[in-house]
Design a protein around this motif. Structure first.
Motif, PDB file in Angstrom:
ATOM      1  N   LEU A  63      -2.749  39.667  37.239  1.00 54.45           N
ATOM      2  CA  LEU A  63      -1.696  40.371  37.847  1.00 54.45           C
ATOM      3  C   LEU A  63      -2.275  41.705  37.969  1.00 54.45           C
ATOM      4  N   GLN A  64      -3.750  42.376  37.212  1.00 47.93           N
ATOM      5  CA  GLN A  64      -3.981  43.298  37.736  1.00 47.93           C
ATOM      6  C   GLN A  64      -4.160  43.814  39.072  1.00 47.93           C
ATOM      7  N   GLY A  65      -5.096  42.744  39.925  1.00 49.86           N
ATOM      8  CA  GLY A  65      -5.445  42.670  41.082  1.00 49.86           C
ATOM      9  C   GLY A  65      -4.000  42.693  41.699  1.00 49.86           C
ATOM     10  N   TYR A  66      -2.966  41.639  41.516  1.00 50.81           N
ATOM     11  CA  TYR A  66      -1.710  42.458  42.386  1.00 50.81           C
ATOM     12  C   TYR A  66      -0.976  43.550  41.880  1.00 50.81           C
ATOM     13  N   GLY A  67      -1.706  44.100  41.068  1.00 55.00           N
ATOM     14  CA  GLY A  67      -0.853  46.063  41.101  1.00 55.00           C
ATOM     15  C   GLY A  67       0.329  45.629  40.164  1.00 55.00           C
ATOM     16  N   LEU A  68       0.098  44.920  38.994  1.00 56.90           N
ATOM     17  CA  LEU A  68       1.759  44.510  38.446  1.00 56.90           C
ATOM     18  C   LEU A  68       1.592  44.413  37.405  1.00 56.90           C
ATOM     19  N   VAL A  69       0.244  44.985  36.595  1.00 57.56           N
ATOM     20  CA  VAL A  69      -0.191  45.166  35.684  1.00 57.56           C
ATOM     21  C   VAL A  69      -1.446  46.138  35.060  1.00 57.56           C
ATOM     22  N   ASP A  70      -1.322  46.878  34.034  1.00 59.76           N
ATOM     23  CA  ASP A  70      -2.590  47.560  34.289  1.00 59.76           C
ATOM     24  C   ASP A  70      -2.979  47.468  32.868  1.00 59.76           C
ATOM     25  N   ARG A  71      -4.604  48.004  32.430  1.00 59.42           N
ATOM     26  CA  ARG A  71      -5.299  48.111  31.758  1.00 59.42           C
ATOM     27  C   ARG A  71      -5.581  49.640  30.778  1.00 59.42           C
ATOM     28  N   HIS A  72      -5.133  50.058  30.126  1.00 63.93           N
ATOM     29  CA  HIS A  72      -5.491  51.004  29.402  1.00 63.93           C
ATOM     30  C   HIS A  72      -6.427  50.694  28.245  1.00 63.93           C
ATOM     31  N   ALA A  73      -7.181  51.505  28.221  1.00 65.76           N
ATOM     32  CA  ALA A  73      -8.737  51.824  27.750  1.00 65.76           C
ATOM     33  C   ALA A  73      -8.649  53.119  27.261  1.00 65.76           C
ATOM     34  N   GLU A  74      -8.446  53.449  25.521  1.00 69.77           N
ATOM     35  CA  GLU A  74      -8.276  54.415  25.287  1.00 69.77           C
ATOM     36  C   GLU A  74      -9.029  54.179  24.003  1.00 69.77           C
ATOM     37  N   ALA A  75     -10.177  55.458  23.194  1.00 75.02           N
ATOM     38  CA  ALA A  75     -10.534  55.293  21.701  1.00 75.02           C
ATOM     39  C   ALA A  75     -10.955  53.156  21.265  1.00 75.02           C
ATOM     40  N   GLY A  76     -11.764  52.779  21.561  1.00 73.60           N
ATOM     41  CA  GLY A  76     -11.563  51.283  22.301  1.00 73.60           C
ATOM     42  C   GLY A  76     -10.538  51.029  21.566  1.00 73.60           C
ATOM     43  N   LYS A  77      -9.328  50.874  21.791  1.00 75.39           N
ATOM     44  CA  LYS A  77      -7.892  50.104  21.983  1.00 75.39           C
ATOM     45  C   LYS A  77      -7.980  50.012  23.388  1.00 75.39           C
ATOM     46  N   VAL A  78      -7.650  48.345  23.751  1.00 79.74           N
ATOM     47  CA  VAL A  78      -7.031  48.238  24.691  1.00 79.74           C
ATOM     48  C   VAL A  78      -6.067  47.384  25.520  1.00 79.74           C
ATOM     49  N   GLU A  79      -4.617  48.115  25.943  1.00 76.70           N
ATOM     50  CA  GLU A  79      -3.477  47.397  26.235  1.00 76.70           C
ATOM     51  C   GLU A  79      -3.536  47.216  27.447  1.00 76.70           C
ATOM     52  N   TYR A  80      -2.067  46.302  27.889  1.00 78.69           N
ATOM     53  CA  TYR A  80      -1.984  45.954  29.042  1.00 78.69           C
ATOM     54  C   TYR A  80      -0.411  46.561  29.097  1.00 78.69           C
ATOM     55  N   VAL A  81       0.152  47.030  30.468  1.00 80.35           N
ATOM     56  CA  VAL A  81       1.164  47.204  30.639  1.00 80.35           C
ATOM     57  C   VAL A  81       1.769  47.076  31.911  1.00 80.35           C
ATOM     58  N   LEU A  82       2.498  46.810  32.026  1.00 77.75           N
ATOM     59  CA  LEU A  82       3.011  46.811  33.428  1.00 77.75           C
ATOM     60  C   LEU A  82       3.680  48.006  33.753  1.00 77.75           C
ATOM     61  N   THR A  83       2.913  48.079  35.222  1.00 80.28           N
ATOM     62  CA  THR A  83       3.225  48.938  36.200  1.00 80.28           C
ATOM     63  C   THR A  83       4.430  49.106  36.502  1.00 80.28           C
ATOM     64  N   ASP A  84       4.479  50.625  37.623  1.00 81.85           N
ATOM     65  CA  ASP A  84       6.268  50.126  38.364  1.00 81.85           C
ATOM     66  C   ASP A  84       6.616  48.621  39.351  1.00 81.85           C
ATOM     67  N   LEU A  85       5.757  48.847  39.502  1.00 80.36           N
ATOM     68  CA  LEU A  85       6.041  47.069  40.525  1.00 80.36           C
ATOM     69  C   LEU A  85       5.990  46.034  39.581  1.00 80.36           C
ATOM     70  N   GLY A  86       4.966  45.587  38.814  1.00 78.95           N
ATOM     71  CA  GLY A  86       5.019  44.980  37.702  1.00 78.95           C
ATOM     72  C   GLY A  86       7.206  44.627  36.682  1.00 78.95           C
ATOM     73  N   ARG A  87       7.521  46.127  37.009  1.00 78.97           N
ATOM     74  CA  ARG A  87       8.075  46.232  36.336  1.00 78.97           C
ATOM     75  C   ARG A  87       9.827  45.957  37.446  1.00 78.97           C
ATOM     76  N   THR A  88       9.427  45.794  38.810  1.00 78.31           N
ATOM     77  CA  THR A  88      10.176  45.064  39.247  1.00 78.31           C
ATOM     78  C   THR A  88      10.765  44.219  39.103  1.00 78.31           C
ATOM     79  N   LEU A  89       9.681  43.116  38.702  1.00 75.04           N
ATOM     80  CA  LEU A  89      10.023  41.753  38.715  1.00 75.04           C
ATOM     81  C   LEU A  89      10.721  40.793  37.316  1.00 75.04           C
ATOM     82  N   VAL A  90      11.004  42.084  36.301  1.00 77.20           N
ATOM     83  CA  VAL A  90      11.473  41.602  34.778  1.00 77.20           C
ATOM     84  C   VAL A  90      12.767  41.431  35.756  1.00 77.20           C
ATOM     85  N   LYS A  91      13.913  41.791  36.208  1.00 77.16           N
ATOM     86  CA  LYS A  91      15.435  41.051  36.523  1.00 77.16           C
ATOM     87  C   LYS A  91      15.228  39.888  36.876  1.00 77.16           C
TER      88      LYS A  91
END
Length: 124
Positions: A63-91
Motif C-alpha cells: 500500500l505504501q508502494g501504491y502511495g495509499l499509506v504513509d509510514r511515520h516514524a517518530e521517537a521510536g514510534k512507527v504509525e501508519y496513516v492514509l495518504t490523501d490518495l488513500g483517503r479517496t478509497l474510503v468511500k
C-alpha cells in the motif's frame, strides 16, 4: 456510469490496477482500519482478525508502494496513516462494506443451499 478509455480487460489499464488493489482482502481491511485513525503495526494486528504480522507488513509495504499509506516514524514510534490518495478509497470501501452487510447472509445462504462452497469454477 462514466465511460473510460481503455478496458479493464487490458493489462495496462489503470482500472485494472484499482481492481488489483481492492481484490486483496487484507489491503481493503487495512485501508478500512486506517480510515478511522492512524495505527501502529501491533494495533493493526489486534484490530484485524486473522492477519499475521508478516502478511500485514507485506500488505502495508504494498500500500505504501501504491502511495495509499504513509509510514511515520517518530521517537521510536512507527504509525501508519492514509495518504490523501488513500483517503479517496474510503468511500468506495464503505460502499463495499455496506453491500457485504446487506447481502452477506444471502451469499452464505446460497452457498449452503447450493453446495457452491465446495464447487469452484475451473479457471480459479
Amino acid at each position: 456510469m462514466r465511460e473510460y478509455s481503455g478496458s479493464v480487460f487490458l493489462a495496462d489499464c489503470p482500472a485494472r490496477l484499482a481492481i488489483e488493489i481492492i481484490a486483496d482482502k487484507w489491503a481493503v481491511v487495512a485501508l478500512f482500519a486506517l480510515s478511522r485513525e492512524s495505527c501502529r503495526h501491533g494495533e493493526l494486528v489486534d484490530l484485524i482478525g486473522g492477519i499475521s504480522r508478516k502478511v500485514l507488513t507485506q500488505t502495508l509495504r504494498r500500500l505504501q508502494g501504491y502511495g495509499l499509506v504513509d509510514r511515520h516514524a517518530e521517537a521510536g514510534k512507527v504509525e501508519y496513516v492514509l495518504t490523501d490518495l488513500g483517503r479517496t478509497l474510503v468511500k468506495p470501501i464503505a460502499v463495499l462494506t455496506e453491500w457485504a452487510h446487506e447481502h452477506g447472509a444471502a451469499v452464505v445462504g446460497f452457498q449452503e443451499t447450493s453446495g457452491a462452497a465446495t464447487h469452484h469454477h475451473p479457471t480459479e
